[in-house]
Design an enzyme around this catalytic site. Structure first.
Site, short mmCIF file in Angstrom:
data_model
loop_
_atom_site.label_atom_id
_atom_site.label_comp_id
_atom_site.label_asym_id
_atom_site.label_seq_id
_atom_site.Cartn_x
_atom_site.Cartn_y
_atom_site.Cartn_z
N ASP A 19 0.88 -1.17 0.00
CA ASP A 19 0.00 0.00 0.00
C ASP A 19 0.91 1.22 0.00
O ASP A 19 1.36 1.67 1.05
CB ASP A 19 -0.92 0.00 1.22
CG ASP A 19 -1.88 1.18 1.21
OD1 ASP A 19 -2.44 1.47 0.14
OD2 ASP A 19 -2.05 1.82 2.26
N GLU B 259 -2.68 -1.79 -5.31
CA GLU B 259 -3.85 -1.23 -5.97
C GLU B 259 -3.42 -0.35 -7.13
O GLU B 259 -2.35 0.26 -7.10
CB GLU B 259 -4.69 -0.42 -4.98
CG GLU B 259 -5.42 -1.28 -3.97
CD GLU B 259 -6.31 -0.49 -3.04
OE1 GLU B 259 -6.40 0.75 -3.17
OE2 GLU B 259 -6.92 -1.13 -2.17
N ASP C 185 -2.82 1.16 6.44
CA ASP C 185 -1.79 0.89 5.44
C ASP C 185 -1.45 -0.60 5.44
O ASP C 185 -1.23 -1.20 4.40
CB ASP C 185 -0.52 1.71 5.71
CG ASP C 185 -0.80 3.21 5.72
OD1 ASP C 185 -1.29 3.71 4.70
OD2 ASP C 185 -0.55 3.85 6.75
#
Length: 156
Positions: free
Chosen positions: A7, A66, A138
């Site tokens: 992340d 992501e 996170d």
């Protein structure tokens, strides 16, 4: 197989390592926190060197994060891009393939709802992996994207 979930963030990058065989286990998790008083180059170097150390320790087979999204705040989006860029470079130096998933796809694969809140994702991670998601989002976000990758590859 070992999957690293990431992340990215210039202030705080969450990371996790999953072991995938007949089942999925969380091996380790953490954050790389940079000093906001340092210049951007020094902060990116810290992310790079810390993630390299983690890669050496765990010998991961693939990584996931992501897909990029554009925030309403351009400065935040640029900082995110810096962190993503250094992570992509770091992983490529070790020939580790990176798989990217949309935020909604990650949430849907973990909770069944592509618009789930972070608390719901964290709750489901705890249930699926039988672990406590202490710490920051996170970390839970990094676990979620690694789990999403494991599910999408049906690696277990």
């Amino acid at each position: 197989m070992k999957i690293m979930g990431l992340d990215p963030g210039l202030n705080c990058t969450g990371w996790s390592i999953l072991s995938v065989s007949k089942d999925i286990k969380l091996i380790d998790k953490g954050t790389v926190v940079t000093n906001s008083k340092e210049d951007t180059g020094q902060r990116l170097r810290k992310i790079h060197t810390d993630v390299l150390d983690i890669l050496r320790l765990y010998q991961v087979d693939s990584a996931s994060m992501e897909e990029i999204f554009i925030n309403k705040n351009p400065k935040s989006s640029i900082s995110l891009c810096y962190a993503r860029g250094i992570l992509l470079l770091t992983l490529s130096t070790k020939d580790i393939p990176v798989f990217e998933y949309s935020t909604n796809y990650v949430k849907k694969s973990i909770t069944g709802n592509g618009h789930a809140k972070k608390e719901q994702v964290s709750f489901m991670i705890e249930k699926i992996l039988n672990v406590k998601c202490s710490g920051t989002y996170d970390i839970s976000d990094s676990i979620a994207v690694a789990l999403c990758h494991a599910y999408s590859k049906k690696s277990f």
